[in-house]
Design a protein around this motif. Structure first.
Motif, PDB file in Angstrom:
ATOM      1  N   PRO A 194       0.832  -1.215   0.000  1.00  0.00           N
ATOM      2  CA  PRO A 194       0.000   0.000   0.000  1.00  0.00           C
ATOM      3  C   PRO A 194       0.864   1.262   0.000  1.00  0.00           C
ATOM      4  N   LYS A 195       0.369   2.283  -0.686  1.00  0.00           N
ATOM      5  CA  LYS A 195       1.079   3.555  -0.791  1.00  0.00           C
ATOM      6  C   LYS A 195       0.334   4.614   0.019  1.00  0.00           C
ATOM      7  N   GLY A 196       1.096   5.512   0.624  1.00  0.00           N
ATOM      8  CA  GLY A 196       0.509   6.552   1.457  1.00  0.00           C
ATOM      9  C   GLY A 196       0.266   7.831   0.688  1.00  0.00           C
ATOM     10  N   ALA A 197      -1.001   8.144   0.404  1.00  0.00           N
ATOM     11  CA  ALA A 197      -1.361   9.401  -0.247  1.00  0.00           C
ATOM     12  C   ALA A 197      -1.373  10.500   0.802  1.00  0.00           C
ATOM     13  N   VAL A 198      -0.544  11.513   0.592  1.00  0.00           N
ATOM     14  CA  VAL A 198      -0.365  12.579   1.576  1.00  0.00           C
ATOM     15  C   VAL A 198      -1.230  13.780   1.203  1.00  0.00           C
ATOM     16  N   HIS A 199      -1.933  14.309   2.195  1.00  0.00           N
ATOM     17  CA  HIS A 199      -2.806  15.460   1.967  1.00  0.00           C
ATOM     18  C   HIS A 199      -2.443  16.611   2.887  1.00  0.00           C
ATOM     19  N   SER A 200      -2.674  17.815   2.399  1.00  0.00           N
ATOM     20  CA  SER A 200      -2.476  19.032   3.186  1.00  0.00           C
ATOM     21  C   SER A 200      -3.769  19.403   3.895  1.00  0.00           C
ATOM     22  N   GLN A 201      -3.684  20.346   4.823  1.00  0.00           N
ATOM     23  CA  GLN A 201      -4.907  20.842   5.455  1.00  0.00           C
ATOM     24  C   GLN A 201      -5.806  21.486   4.409  1.00  0.00           C
ATOM     25  N   HIS A 202      -5.219  22.170   3.442  1.00  0.00           N
ATOM     26  CA  HIS A 202      -6.003  22.759   2.352  1.00  0.00           C
ATOM     27  C   HIS A 202      -6.797  21.684   1.618  1.00  0.00           C
ATOM     28  N   ASN A 203      -6.155  20.554   1.319  1.00  0.00           N
ATOM     29  CA  ASN A 203      -6.832  19.450   0.640  1.00  0.00           C
ATOM     30  C   ASN A 203      -8.044  18.951   1.414  1.00  0.00           C
ATOM     31  N   LEU A 204      -7.903  18.901   2.729  1.00  0.00           N
ATOM     32  CA  LEU A 204      -8.882  18.208   3.560  1.00  0.00           C
ATOM     33  C   LEU A 204     -10.053  19.086   3.990  1.00  0.00           C
ATOM     34  N   LEU A 205      -9.977  20.371   3.734  1.00  0.00           N
ATOM     35  CA  LEU A 205     -11.066  21.268   4.133  1.00  0.00           C
ATOM     36  C   LEU A 205     -12.205  21.326   3.119  1.00  0.00           C
ATOM     37  N   TRP A 206     -11.902  21.089   1.831  1.00  0.00           N
ATOM     38  CA  TRP A 206     -12.934  21.341   0.818  1.00  0.00           C
ATOM     39  C   TRP A 206     -14.160  20.438   0.916  1.00  0.00           C
ATOM     40  N   PRO A 207     -14.066  19.142   1.331  1.00  0.00           N
ATOM     41  CA  PRO A 207     -15.291  18.330   1.341  1.00  0.00           C
ATOM     42  C   PRO A 207     -16.412  18.916   2.182  1.00  0.00           C
ATOM     43  N   GLY A 208     -16.059  19.599   3.277  1.00  0.00           N
ATOM     44  CA  GLY A 208     -17.088  20.259   4.068  1.00  0.00           C
ATOM     45  C   GLY A 208     -17.458  21.616   3.514  1.00  0.00           C
ATOM     46  N   LEU A 209     -16.462  22.376   3.074  1.00  0.00           N
ATOM     47  CA  LEU A 209     -16.727  23.736   2.586  1.00  0.00           C
ATOM     48  C   LEU A 209     -17.604  23.755   1.346  1.00  0.00           C
ATOM     49  N   ILE A 210     -17.436  22.781   0.447  1.00  0.00           N
ATOM     50  CA  ILE A 210     -18.186  22.776  -0.806  1.00  0.00           C
ATOM     51  C   ILE A 210     -19.680  22.629  -0.558  1.00  0.00           C
ATOM     52  N   THR A 211     -20.058  22.048   0.601  1.00  0.00           N
ATOM     53  CA  THR A 211     -21.480  21.838   0.888  1.00  0.00           C
ATOM     54  C   THR A 211     -22.158  23.081   1.455  1.00  0.00           C
ATOM     55  N   LEU A 212     -21.382  24.086   1.833  1.00  0.00           N
ATOM     56  CA  LEU A 212     -21.989  25.269   2.440  1.00  0.00           C
ATOM     57  C   LEU A 212     -22.927  25.986   1.479  1.00  0.00           C
ATOM     58  N   SER A 213     -22.612  25.892   0.177  1.00  0.00           N
ATOM     59  CA  SER A 213     -23.488  26.517  -0.812  1.00  0.00           C
ATOM     60  C   SER A 213     -24.490  25.532  -1.390  1.00  0.00           C
ATOM     61  N   THR A 214     -24.081  24.267  -1.555  1.00  0.00           N
ATOM     62  CA  THR A 214     -24.997  23.276  -2.138  1.00  0.00           C
ATOM     63  C   THR A 214     -26.059  22.817  -1.142  1.00  0.00           C
ATOM     64  N   HIS A 215     -25.689  22.732   0.141  1.00  0.00           N
ATOM     65  CA  HIS A 215     -26.627  22.323   1.191  1.00  0.00           C
ATOM     66  C   HIS A 215     -26.397  23.218   2.406  1.00  0.00           C
ATOM     67  N   PRO A 216     -26.910  24.439   2.372  1.00  0.00           N
ATOM     68  CA  PRO A 216     -26.661  25.376   3.477  1.00  0.00           C
ATOM     69  C   PRO A 216     -26.981  24.754   4.832  1.00  0.00           C
ATOM     70  N   PRO A 217     -26.078  24.915   5.799  1.00  0.00           N
ATOM     71  CA  PRO A 217     -26.280  24.280   7.106  1.00  0.00           C
ATOM     72  C   PRO A 217     -27.422  24.885   7.896  1.00  0.00           C
ATOM     73  N   LYS A 218     -28.036  24.032   8.707  1.00  0.00           N
ATOM     74  CA  LYS A 218     -29.090  24.467   9.625  1.00  0.00           C
ATOM     75  C   LYS A 218     -28.644  24.145  11.051  1.00  0.00           C
ATOM     76  N   PRO A 219     -29.103  24.886  12.039  1.00  0.00           N
ATOM     77  CA  PRO A 219     -28.703  24.611  13.426  1.00  0.00           C
ATOM     78  C   PRO A 219     -29.049  23.198  13.883  1.00  0.00           C
ATOM     79  N   THR A 220     -30.059  22.602  13.253  1.00  0.00           N
ATOM     80  CA  THR A 220     -30.488  21.259  13.662  1.00  0.00           C
ATOM     81  C   THR A 220     -29.731  20.146  12.949  1.00  0.00           C
TER      82      THR A 220
END
Length: 536
Positions: A194-220
């Protein structure tokens, strides 16, 4: 941007780390630039909102911030500093996402070690990553002492004691480069370890950030996944994504139909990620009450192809549609998604998210027009607010040649085959590689073959995938043995000591010889359907 313009572009790869040296991308249009700022908005606007639930334990965002600082102080007292690799092998629990953020605040590198891995597999990941610290579940610590791991090992209870006595105000706060190594996800290939794919903090933030516009968060909103949190993309798609959205993360412990439904109902979960086998089981389990999932508003399913009939049956039974995604650990997660506005399709996979584009290329790396089949590649989008902000993995840890091959032409080469239609909808038609996707887990045929060949009775071995309605694929093996009637029970015990359970072949065929071409390569397409069941 035309692919042809960059086919011959050289990428600069560090020969020691195996990681690419690239210009920093543009910042994302929203959100923090590092995980150190992940709680800034919640602490400013709703510090007492529940940020994490783990069974009967709850943390407000204010509590969470203190807990992360305390964990960071404990890790620092154990010698962890910027760039150090910290390995975690724990069951799903609050300590995993809290420890992840603590690792990030220290500018260290997080590594998840799946608890299902056999001792030799764990040892490879630990030593290949050059981890300095391994935090492991109490019942696994004794087993770890028999491995060749060169770093420090502490048990879960020892770690928790260190955290409970740490002073959160003593946690160091080093400068954080958002594009430096932050986490490693080991992924199986078709050849080699197995090979280790290395990610930066920048890489790892987008999966959550991209949903802020597609599925705006609700308090619930409450988000979590029953999949192992030591798998990087599952951790990111679960609790970490919830925190990126400023919502409540929920640690789930059970992936079986009844247990999952009970946890969803208890915690009023609204968002989750599953693999195809779990979707299949929920459809076919008669003891599941569809009303238990009524709180769910978003379900993503990935890791392997999900039959359209299963998705239709799920939507009919639970009155919610599970959307199929396509991605890979190097992305670091699903970057193509099915559209909820289109009918469920047997073939089409979906559309690239706003921050990326799919390119289909031929064997020479030239881009192909719509309707033609070639290798699926990914690149950052050049238009819109997310333009030139996405980056794939930094590369494979200490594998410079593999990094160059994967990122050649300034594209992320997936090794999968597919085509785009005139609307840029992707259809995945196959895999160039022979990687087996069993229930969302990657299995390298090469890894299993090597272990089979270590058995004194096995002279030749070929491992391959067979279609399965529930898991997508099962692992099968064809072997040539020294005796006509090998002891398959003994063989299974041999494999169980050396491989994770999901890698052990479900079926086996004993042959007089393996079919080969004139160059001696095994013709796996000519191998027979399995005859003897091997795994339970």
């Amino acid at each position: 941007m035309e692919v042809e313009a960059e086919i011959n572009a050289e990428i600069d790869v560090d020969q020691t780390t195996g990681l690419v040296k690239r210009r920093s991308p543009l910042p994302y249009p929203i959100g923090p630039t590092t995980f150190a700022g992940l709680f800034d908005e919640p602490l400013r606007h709703f510090p007492e909102r529940i940020g994490l639930i783990d069974d009967d334990r709850q943390w407000s965002f204010s509590d969470l911030d203190t807990s992360v600082e305390q964990a960071a102080a404990a890790l620092a007292s154990l010698g962890v500093g910027p760039g150090d690799r910290v390995a975690w092998s724990l069951p799903n629990c609050a300590e995993v996402p809290i420890g992840f953020l603590a690792t990030q605040r220290l500018a260290a590198v997080w590594l998840g070690i799946n608890m299902n891995l056999a001792p030799p597999e764990r040892t490879h990941l630990l030593n290949d990553s050059q981890a300095s610290l391994w935090i492991t579940a109490d019942d696994a610590t004794a087993a770890s002492n028999s491995t060749a791991f060169k770093g420090t090992v502490i048990s879960e209870s020892e770690y928790n004691n260190a955290v409970s006595t740490a002073d959160p105000t003593s946690a160091p706060h080093p400068n954080i480069d958002p594009h430096a190594p932050a986490a490693i996800a080991y992924t199986s290939g078709t050849t080699g370890a197995p090979k280790g794919a290395v990610h930066s903090q920048h890489n790892l933030l987008w999966p959550g950030l991209i949903t802020l516009s597609t599925h705006p968060p609700k308090p619930t909103d409450r988000q979590g996944t029953p999949l192992a949190h030591t798998i990087l993309n599952m951790l990111i798609l679960g609790v970490i994504s919830a925190w990126t959205r400023g919502t409540t993360g929920v640690v789930l412990h059970r992936g079986d139909p009844e247990g999952f439904c009970a946890e969803v109902k208890r915690h009023r979960l609204t968002r989750t990620t599953l693999v195809p086998a779990q979707l299949h089981d929920l459809v076919h389990h008669n003891g599941v009450d569809p009303g238990d999932l009524e709180s769910l508003e978003s379900i993503l399913v990935g890791g392997a192809a999900t039959p359209a009939n299963t998705r239709r049956a799920f939507a009919e039974k639970f009155n919610i549609r599970a959307l199929m995604g396509y991605g890979l650990s190097e992305a670091p997660t699903g970057i193509v998604r099915e559209s909820i506005h289109e009918a469920i399709d047997d073939s089409a996979t979906g559309y690239a998210l706003d921050l990326a584009e799919v390119a289909i290329v031929d064997e020479d790396g030239h881009e192909l027009p719509a309707g033609q089949t070639g290798e699926i590649c990914l690149r950052p989008t050049t238009a819109g607010p997310w333009a030139q902000s996405w980056t794939p993995t930094l590369g494979y840890w200490r594998r410079p040649d593999a990094t160059r091959e994967m990122l050649r032409g300034n594209l992320l080469h997936t090794g999968d085959i597919g085509m785009l239609d005139s609307n840029k909808r992707l259809t995945v038609t196959g895999r160039r590689s022979e990687l087996i996707l069993r229930g969302g887990a990657n299995v390298s045929p090469f890894d299993v073959e090597q272990v089979l060949l270590d058995h004194p009775e096995v002279l030749e071995a070929a491992v391959y995938g067979i279609n399965d309605e529930r898991l997508g694929e099962r692992v099968a093996a064809a072997i040539v043995t020294a005796t006509a009637e090998p002891d398959l029970a003994a063989l299974r015990a041999f494999l169980a000591d050396r491989l994770a359970r999901y890698k052990i072949p479900d079926h086996i065929s004993v042959l007089d010889r393996l079919p080969r071409n004139s160059m001696g390569k095994v013709l796996k397409s000519e191998l027979p359907m399995p005859v003897y069941p091997l795994a339970d």
